[in-house]
Design a protein around this motif. Structure first.
Motif, mmCIF file in Angstrom:
data_model
loop_
_atom_site.group_PDB
_atom_site.id
_atom_site.type_symbol
_atom_site.label_atom_id
_atom_site.label_comp_id
_atom_site.label_asym_id
_atom_site.label_seq_id
_atom_site.Cartn_x
_atom_site.Cartn_y
_atom_site.Cartn_z
ATOM 1 N N ALA A 1 0.823 -1.214 0.000
ATOM 2 C CA ALA A 1 0.000 0.000 0.000
ATOM 3 C C ALA A 1 0.855 1.261 0.000
ATOM 4 N N SER A 2 2.068 1.161 0.542
ATOM 5 C CA SER A 2 2.935 2.335 0.601
ATOM 6 C C SER A 2 3.738 2.556 -0.675
ATOM 7 N N MET A 3 3.706 1.589 -1.595
ATOM 8 C CA MET A 3 4.423 1.754 -2.859
ATOM 9 C C MET A 3 3.738 2.805 -3.726
ATOM 10 N N ASP A 4 4.522 3.465 -4.557
ATOM 11 C CA ASP A 4 3.985 4.490 -5.453
ATOM 12 C C ASP A 4 2.980 3.888 -6.430
ATOM 13 N N ASP A 5 2.018 4.687 -6.851
ATOM 14 C CA ASP A 5 1.095 4.264 -7.903
ATOM 15 C C ASP A 5 1.884 3.893 -9.158
ATOM 16 N N SER A 6 1.477 2.809 -9.800
ATOM 17 C CA SER A 6 2.099 2.293 -11.028
ATOM 18 C C SER A 6 3.487 1.706 -10.801
ATOM 19 N N ALA A 7 3.914 1.583 -9.546
ATOM 20 C CA ALA A 7 5.224 0.986 -9.280
ATOM 21 C C ALA A 7 5.215 -0.497 -9.668
ATOM 22 N N LEU A 8 6.404 -1.018 -9.934
ATOM 23 C CA LEU A 8 6.575 -2.405 -10.370
ATOM 24 C C LEU A 8 7.252 -3.216 -9.281
ATOM 25 N N LEU A 9 6.620 -4.316 -8.870
ATOM 26 C CA LEU A 9 7.216 -5.254 -7.914
ATOM 27 C C LEU A 9 7.795 -6.433 -8.683
#
Length: 318
Positions: A219-227
């Motif tokens: 939830a704390s990752m940036d929008d559109s971030a890639l895991l």
């Protein structure tokens, strides 16, 4: 613990991927290579007296039942980067070592290719190609230049990944089990999720790393971030990841999943913005030779009465 015998017997799988291991170890002075079938079965008298067991390159968990047949066993040398599959099956007093370092090149190459695939929109391009559509300006690709990548795991694979991504203009941030110069400790992980467009998982699976990437972290990752997960599926909370992917807020590239193999009806298959490979990041020609080269170094150290550098007690979130 020095092996005090005239010749050390090492069990090496009879399978084709392990042929190179039989060749390399056969050239090691003081070592007798004993081929064995890694499928659970009865060992013969000569095999049962072996001091070192090497599980096969593929399906390394299969010979776990054979441990009880090895009264002279002193070392289990794995060909994997981690020891999680075997950690609970090796009796006390027996050295368990990994092939840490051998996978750095192949796996970091997979990570870089997966990131490029997602940022340059190759899945979308292939869909257009299959439809026979010249899709000029009908998709939104992105560049890696100027992006920031959080690499969770600063061992051989993580540092190799950082080097590869730097070539594309990516700024890497490394996290390990303990802080050191240029590397953050695990206490910094929660605050580091934000501000990175890429998060790469390369840590080994331990009690401390299981579900490390949980709902709060995602939830704390940036929008559109890639895991990107090239470690173990259990490090990521699969249900939480599915929830984020279904909204389209995050993207993912997964070489490992939880469960594994991933059932055909699992919701991960149907999520948009995810690419999945079947635990095959290391599977390119030559990786088995790299693994056996590291294994040979570890075994040589052990035979000499020294502690191998990849002994499990020294393997952590590095």
């Amino acid at each position: 613990m020095k092996v005090d015998v005239e010749k050390v017997s090492v069990l090496v799988s009879i399978e084709s991927d392990d042929r190179v291991g039989r060749e390399i170890l056969g050239q090691l002075p003081g070592v007798e290579v004993l081929p064995y079938d890694p499928a659970p079965a009865r060992l013969n008298d000569m095999q049962r007296n072996a001091q070192i067991l090497i599980p096969p390159y593929r399906g390394s968990h299969r010979p776990i039942p054979l441990v009880d047949q090895l009264p002279s066993l002193r070392m289990v040398q794995l060909l994997s980067a981690g020891v999680d599959e075997w950690a609970g099956h090796v009796p006390a007093g027996i050295v368990l070592a990994s092939a840490r370092g051998a996978h750095a090149g192949p796996v970091s190459e997979w990570i870089a290719s997966a990131i490029l695939t997602q940022f340059r929109q190759w899945p979308t391009l292939l869909q257009f190609q299959n439809e026979g559509t010249w899709a000029h300006r009908q998709f939104e690709a992105d560049t890696l230049d100027g992006k920031r990548a959080l690499i969770v795991g600063a061992g051989a694979i993580g540092t190799a990944t950082a080097r590869r991504l730097s070539v594309f203009g990516v700024e890497p941030t490394l996290v390990a089990s303990a802080a050191r110069e240029g590397v953050h400790g695990p206490e910094d992980l929660p605050r580091l999720a934000r501000g990175h467009q890429i998060v790469v998982i390369t840590v080994p699976l331990t009690n401390q790393t299981q579900r490390l990437i949980n709902a709060d972290f995602l939830a704390s990752m940036d929008d559109s971030a890639l895991l990107v997960n090239a470690a173990r599926g259990q490090i990521v909370d699969t249900n939480a990841l599915v929830s984020e992917l279904e909204t389209g807020r995050l993207r993912a590239a997964l070489d490992v999943t939880d469960p594994e193999p991933l059932p055909s009806n699992h919701p991960l298959w149907r999520c948009k913005g995810v690419i999945i490979s079947p635990h095959s990041a290391r599977t390119v020609p030559g990786t088995n030779r790299l693994c056996y080269s590291v294994a040979t170094e570890q075994i040589s150290t052990f035979i000499a009465g020294k502690v191998p550098s990849n002994a499990a007690s020294q393997v952590g979130v590095s």
